[in-house]
Scaffold this active site. Structure first.
Site, PDB file in Angstrom:
ATOM      1  N   ASP A   1       0.886  -1.155  -0.064  1.00  0.00           N
ATOM      2  CA  ASP A   1       0.035  -0.046  -0.105  1.00  0.00           C
ATOM      3  C   ASP A   1       1.088   1.061   0.105  1.00  0.00           C
ATOM      4  OD1 ASP A   1      -1.638   2.024   0.514  1.00  0.00           O
ATOM      5  OD2 ASP A   1      -2.576   1.166   2.478  1.00  0.00           O
TER       6      ASP A   1
ATOM      7  N   SER B   1      -9.290   5.950  -8.977  1.00  0.00           N
ATOM      8  CA  SER B   1      -9.169   6.684 -10.353  1.00  0.00           C
ATOM      9  C   SER B   1     -10.651   7.150 -10.778  1.00  0.00           C
ATOM     10  CB  SER B   1      -8.445   5.669 -11.307  1.00  0.00           C
ATOM     11  OG  SER B   1      -9.311   4.812 -11.679  1.00  0.00           O
TER      12      SER B   1
ATOM     13  N   THR C   1      -3.714  13.852 -14.369  1.00  0.00           N
ATOM     14  CA  THR C   1      -5.046  13.922 -15.313  1.00  0.00           C
ATOM     15  C   THR C   1      -5.477  15.472 -15.604  1.00  0.00           C
ATOM     16  OG1 THR C   1      -7.252  13.447 -15.076  1.00  0.00           O
ATOM     17  CG2 THR C   1      -6.236  13.759 -13.108  1.00  0.00           C
TER      18      THR C   1
ATOM     19  N   GLU D   1      -8.112  16.412 -15.361  1.00  0.00           N
ATOM     20  CA  GLU D   1      -9.290  16.942 -14.525  1.00  0.00           C
ATOM     21  C   GLU D   1      -8.879  17.816 -13.655  1.00  0.00           C
ATOM     22  OE1 GLU D   1     -12.013  13.927 -13.231  1.00  0.00           O
ATOM     23  OE2 GLU D   1     -12.077  12.772 -15.010  1.00  0.00           O
TER      24      GLU D   1
ATOM     25  N   TYR E   1     -12.187  13.562  -6.690  1.00  0.00           N
ATOM     26  CA  TYR E   1     -11.182  12.489  -7.250  1.00  0.00           C
ATOM     27  C   TYR E   1     -10.137  13.586  -8.004  1.00  0.00           C
ATOM     28  CZ  TYR E   1      -8.600  10.802 -11.261  1.00  0.00           C
ATOM     29  OH  TYR E   1      -7.584  10.630 -12.180  1.00  0.00           O
TER      30      TYR E   1
ATOM     31  N   LYS F   1      -5.897  14.522  -6.971  1.00  0.00           N
ATOM     32  CA  LYS F   1      -4.907  14.562  -8.012  1.00  0.00           C
ATOM     33  C   LYS F   1      -4.321  15.826  -8.026  1.00  0.00           C
ATOM     34  CE  LYS F   1      -3.859  11.593 -10.389  1.00  0.00           C
ATOM     35  NZ  LYS F   1      -3.085  10.227 -10.135  1.00  0.00           N
TER      36      LYS F   1
ATOM     37  N   ASN G   1     -20.527  12.009 -24.758  1.00  0.00           N
ATOM     38  CA  ASN G   1     -20.680  10.704 -24.344  1.00  0.00           C
ATOM     39  C   ASN G   1     -21.795  10.023 -25.176  1.00  0.00           C
ATOM     40  OD1 ASN G   1     -18.940  11.134 -22.438  1.00  0.00           O
ATOM     41  ND2 ASN G   1     -20.374  11.986 -20.801  1.00  0.00           N
TER      42      ASN G   1
HETATM   43  P1  NAD Z   1      -6.965   1.985 -12.200  1.00  0.00           P
HETATM   44  O1  NAD Z   1      -8.209   2.357 -11.227  1.00  0.00           O
HETATM   45  O2  NAD Z   1      -7.422   1.203 -13.350  1.00  0.00           O
HETATM   46  O3  NAD Z   1      -5.805   1.406 -11.635  1.00  0.00           O
HETATM   47  C1  NAD Z   1      -5.210   1.925 -10.278  1.00  0.00           C
HETATM   48  C2  NAD Z   1      -4.089   0.813  -9.675  1.00  0.00           C
HETATM   49  O4  NAD Z   1      -3.779   1.503  -8.477  1.00  0.00           O
HETATM   50  C3  NAD Z   1      -4.845  -0.599  -9.407  1.00  0.00           C
HETATM   51  O5  NAD Z   1      -4.136  -1.418  -9.787  1.00  0.00           O
HETATM   52  C4  NAD Z   1      -5.067  -0.325  -7.772  1.00  0.00           C
HETATM   53  O6  NAD Z   1      -5.060  -1.600  -7.098  1.00  0.00           O
HETATM   54  C5  NAD Z   1      -3.899   0.459  -7.370  1.00  0.00           C
HETATM   55  N1  NAD Z   1      -3.833   1.082  -6.064  1.00  0.00           N
HETATM   56  C6  NAD Z   1      -4.969   1.848  -5.591  1.00  0.00           C
HETATM   57  N2  NAD Z   1      -4.611   2.202  -4.297  1.00  0.00           N
HETATM   58  C7  NAD Z   1      -3.181   1.755  -4.214  1.00  0.00           C
HETATM   59  C8  NAD Z   1      -2.483   1.777  -2.997  1.00  0.00           C
HETATM   60  N3  NAD Z   1      -3.099   2.438  -1.822  1.00  0.00           N
HETATM   61  N4  NAD Z   1      -1.509   1.373  -2.951  1.00  0.00           N
HETATM   62  C9  NAD Z   1      -0.897   0.742  -4.244  1.00  0.00           C
HETATM   63  N5  NAD Z   1      -1.615   0.406  -5.265  1.00  0.00           N
HETATM   64  C10 NAD Z   1      -2.853   0.997  -5.243  1.00  0.00           C
HETATM   65  O7  NAD Z   1      -6.659   3.370 -12.636  1.00  0.00           O
HETATM   66  P2  NAD Z   1      -6.036   3.862 -14.167  1.00  0.00           P
HETATM   67  O8  NAD Z   1      -7.246   4.312 -14.905  1.00  0.00           O
HETATM   68  O9  NAD Z   1      -5.089   2.768 -14.783  1.00  0.00           O
HETATM   69  O10 NAD Z   1      -5.248   5.450 -13.860  1.00  0.00           O
HETATM   70  C11 NAD Z   1      -3.899   5.310 -13.464  1.00  0.00           C
HETATM   71  C12 NAD Z   1      -3.185   6.623 -13.259  1.00  0.00           C
HETATM   72  O11 NAD Z   1      -3.579   7.410 -14.324  1.00  0.00           O
HETATM   73  C13 NAD Z   1      -4.171   7.359 -12.087  1.00  0.00           C
HETATM   74  O12 NAD Z   1      -3.191   8.072 -11.192  1.00  0.00           O
HETATM   75  C14 NAD Z   1      -5.126   8.231 -12.666  1.00  0.00           C
HETATM   76  O13 NAD Z   1      -5.229   9.506 -12.135  1.00  0.00           O
HETATM   77  C15 NAD Z   1      -4.239   8.665 -13.855  1.00  0.00           C
HETATM   78  N6  NAD Z   1      -5.112   8.840 -15.204  1.00  0.00           N
HETATM   79  C16 NAD Z   1      -5.959   8.026 -15.725  1.00  0.00           C
HETATM   80  C17 NAD Z   1      -6.525   8.325 -16.729  1.00  0.00           C
HETATM   81  C18 NAD Z   1      -7.821   7.404 -17.249  1.00  0.00           C
HETATM   82  O14 NAD Z   1      -8.460   7.864 -18.379  1.00  0.00           O
HETATM   83  N7  NAD Z   1      -8.022   6.248 -16.708  1.00  0.00           N
HETATM   84  C19 NAD Z   1      -6.234   9.467 -17.505  1.00  0.00           C
HETATM   85  C20 NAD Z   1      -5.367  10.281 -16.940  1.00  0.00           C
HETATM   86  C21 NAD Z   1      -4.866   9.778 -15.883  1.00  0.00           C
HETATM   87  O1  DAU Z   2     -10.081  12.862 -18.062  1.00  0.00           O
HETATM   88  C1  DAU Z   2      -9.174  11.969 -17.410  1.00  0.00           C
HETATM   89  C2  DAU Z   2     -10.032  11.134 -16.536  1.00  0.00           C
HETATM   90  O2  DAU Z   2     -10.574  10.259 -17.349  1.00  0.00           O
HETATM   91  C3  DAU Z   2      -9.087  10.338 -15.574  1.00  0.00           C
HETATM   92  O3  DAU Z   2      -8.566  11.214 -14.629  1.00  0.00           O
HETATM   93  C4  DAU Z   2     -10.015   9.569 -14.507  1.00  0.00           C
HETATM   94  O4  DAU Z   2      -9.438   8.515 -13.773  1.00  0.00           O
HETATM   95  C5  DAU Z   2     -11.149   8.276 -15.580  1.00  0.00           C
HETATM   96  O5  DAU Z   2     -11.650   7.692 -14.815  1.00  0.00           O
HETATM   97  C6  DAU Z   2     -11.683   9.496 -16.503  1.00  0.00           C
HETATM   98  O6  DAU Z   2     -12.813   9.981 -15.652  1.00  0.00           O
HETATM   99  P1  DAU Z   2     -14.150  10.510 -16.371  1.00  0.00           P
HETATM  100  O7  DAU Z   2     -15.107  10.784 -15.339  1.00  0.00           O
HETATM  101  O8  DAU Z   2     -14.133  11.240 -17.624  1.00  0.00           O
HETATM  102  O9  DAU Z   2     -14.349   8.864 -17.212  1.00  0.00           O
HETATM  103  P2  DAU Z   2     -15.754   8.168 -16.910  1.00  0.00           P
HETATM  104  O10 DAU Z   2     -15.422   6.911 -17.921  1.00  0.00           O
HETATM  105  O11 DAU Z   2     -16.139   7.564 -15.738  1.00  0.00           O
HETATM  106  O12 DAU Z   2     -16.894   9.022 -17.558  1.00  0.00           O
HETATM  107  C7  DAU Z   2     -16.632   9.515 -18.878  1.00  0.00           C
HETATM  108  C8  DAU Z   2     -17.963  10.177 -19.254  1.00  0.00           C
HETATM  109  O13 DAU Z   2     -19.278   9.360 -19.259  1.00  0.00           O
HETATM  110  C9  DAU Z   2     -18.149  11.368 -17.968  1.00  0.00           C
HETATM  111  O14 DAU Z   2     -18.601  12.566 -18.720  1.00  0.00           O
HETATM  112  C10 DAU Z   2     -19.277  10.608 -17.386  1.00  0.00           C
HETATM  113  C11 DAU Z   2     -20.265   9.853 -18.308  1.00  0.00           C
HETATM  114  N1  DAU Z   2     -20.754   8.554 -17.850  1.00  0.00           N
HETATM  115  C12 DAU Z   2     -19.739   7.764 -17.151  1.00  0.00           C
HETATM  116  C13 DAU Z   2     -20.306   6.310 -16.612  1.00  0.00           C
HETATM  117  C14 DAU Z   2     -19.671   5.608 -15.773  1.00  0.00           C
HETATM  118  C15 DAU Z   2     -21.803   8.145 -18.141  1.00  0.00           C
HETATM  119  O15 DAU Z   2     -22.647   8.974 -18.938  1.00  0.00           O
HETATM  120  N2  DAU Z   2     -22.365   7.319 -17.715  1.00  0.00           N
HETATM  121  C16 DAU Z   2     -21.834   6.365 -16.897  1.00  0.00           C
HETATM  122  O16 DAU Z   2     -22.286   5.188 -16.503  1.00  0.00           O
END
Ligand code: NAD
Ligand code: DAU
Length: 338
Positions: free
Chosen positions: A59, A85, A125, A127, A152, A156, A251
């Site tokens: 952790d 995330s 991110t 965001e 969230y 970040k 979306n």
């Molecule tokens: P994810 O939720 O798929 O994965 C997160 C990982 O972190 C998991 O494997 C989880 O087990 C691990 N984790 C959570 N808490 C932990 C802890 N306390 N100690 C160790 N490990 C821990 O997330 P993701 O979508 O792969 O995002 C990864 C990173 O990229 C995040 O920092 C997120 O903010 C950033 N990011 C995500 C997106 C996106 O679209 N998904 C876009 C831009 C930035």
């Molecule tokens: O922009 C980067 C971010 O993108 C990352 O930092 C986050 O970790 C990642 O989860 C993502 O955030 P969003 O909130 O944009 O992603 P999500 O897939 O949750 O939602 C995308 C869009 O779709 C958002 O406008 C909300 C909408 N949505 C989402 C869900 C889960 C729906 O309309 N219905 C849904 O059920």
């Protein structure tokens, strides 16, 4: 070269572990992950026996364990993905986001500052910048003020400021990357794209928040991995880099595209109550990263088709996830609507 990747059992971190082992077979990769609901190691089955791959279950917010790990190993790079995330989960329960994303990052920074590392790359991110209106000529640049709107994104942004402070105060060599929405293999099915694919394949209603007009800027996860690789090796110490590929879609467009490609009916679309504080639009200006030499390889149409095919070919992976604790989450998150 020893590279510590935190969150390497998640979506982007997991893809990055594979990317690094393929591209730099001589690097030693340490994947540190706590295996929360979002982490799974089945995606790493074929690399388990690679002598240059090591898994550490820990952790990041456990101070003693993290300091001890850095005392026992000399890491050249730390690439920090581990985080809570999902925006909706942060609205329901912000506490763990502060614990993991803020406190966890600070503990890693503490460990790294005494370890003479080459670089700490913090994966953040878009965001953190808040939201844009629908004027298509406006973009987030690295100079845009931080105005996070959800627990969230506030967590970040807080971690970004800590990373910056450790650079200014202790000279810790850092970069921060701020990427737009990723999509691709191993995307956890609570997020819009994999949620839509998995539910449509099961002929279940697909929840669209509000009117579906909110806009996200989508980037294939492999393009994000290449961007991080470039920043890790060539980013100017102390700098922030935006990452995004100018693939803005509402979306509703995303959901309709997926439903059409799967040959399903648009009657599956169910408009539901909007997300609280729902950011209208994200759009990234990645000129600075392009000047460093990065170009996205995927256009959205090809990328989404390949991703849908991946979900069809890998049903076992996501079906196992949605049959577990995910059911409880889904019922709690959407029960008022379905
Ligand atoms: P994810 O939720 O798929 O994965 C997160 C990982 O972190 C998991 O494997 C989880 O087990 C691990 N984790 C959570 N808490 C932990 C802890 N306390 N100690 C160790 N490990 C821990 O997330 P993701 O979508 O792969 O995002 C990864 C990173 O990229 C995040 O920092 C997120 O903010 C950033 N990011 C995500 C997106 C996106 O679209 N998904 C876009 C831009 C930035
Ligand atoms: O922009 C980067 C971010 O993108 C990352 O930092 C986050 O970790 C990642 O989860 C993502 O955030 P969003 O909130 O944009 O992603 P999500 O897939 O949750 O939602 C995308 C869009 O779709 C958002 O406008 C909300 C909408 N949505 C989402 C869900 C889960 C729906 O309309 N219905 C849904 O059920």
């Amino acid at each position: 070269m020893k590279v510590l990747i935190t969150g390497g059992a998640g979506f982007i971190g997991g893809n990055f572990v594979h990317y690094m082992l393929n591209k730099y077979p001589q690097y030693e990769i340490f994947n540190l992950d706590y295996l929360t609901y979002a982490g799974d190691l089945t995606k790493h089955k074929e690399i388990e026996k690679n002598n240059n791959y090591h898994f550490i279950k820990a952790d990041i917010s456990d101070h003693e364990v993290i300091i001890d790990l850095f005392n026992k190993n000399h890491f050249d790079y730390v690439i920090h993905f581990a985080a809570e995330s999902h925006v909706d989960r942060s609205i329901a329960d912000p506490g763990i986001f502060i614990q993991t994303n803020v406190r966890g990052t600070q503990i890693l920074l503490d460990a790294a500052k005494n370890a003479s590392i080459t670089k700490f790359v913090h994966i953040s991110t878009d965001e953190v910048y808040g939201e844009l209106d629908f004027d298509p000529d406006t973009f987030f640049t690295e100079e845009t003020h931080l105005q996070p709107n959800s627990p969230y994104s506030a967590s970040k942004a807080s971690s970004d400021l800590l990373v910056r402070a450790y650079h200014e105060t202790y000279n810790l060599p850092i970069n921060i990357t701020r990427c737009s929405n990723n999509y691709g293999p191993y995307h956890f099915p609570e997020k819009l794209i994999p949620l839509t694919i998995s539910r449509a394949l099961n002929d279940e209603k697909v929840p669209v928040y509000g009117t579906g007009e909110n806009v996200r800027d989508w980037l294939h996860v492999y393009d994000h991995c290449a961007a991080i690789d470039l920043v890790m090796h060539q980013g100017v110490i102390g700098d922030v880099y935006n990452v995004g590929g100018h693939n803005e879609r509402t979306n509703l467009d995303i959901v309709k595209t997926i439903i059409k490609e799967l040959g399903k009916s648009e009657e599956l679309i169910q408009f539901v109550q909007d997300r609280l504080g729902h950011d209208k639009r994200y759009a990234i200006d990645s000129t600075k990263l392009k000047k460093l030499g990065w170009r996205p390889e995927y256009n959205f149409e090809t990328g989404i088709s390949q991703t849908i095919k991946w979900y069809l070919d890998n049903e076992k992976w996501w079906k196992e996830i949605i049959s577990g604790e995910y059911q409880t989450y889904f019922e709690k998150q959407y029960k008022i609507h379905f």
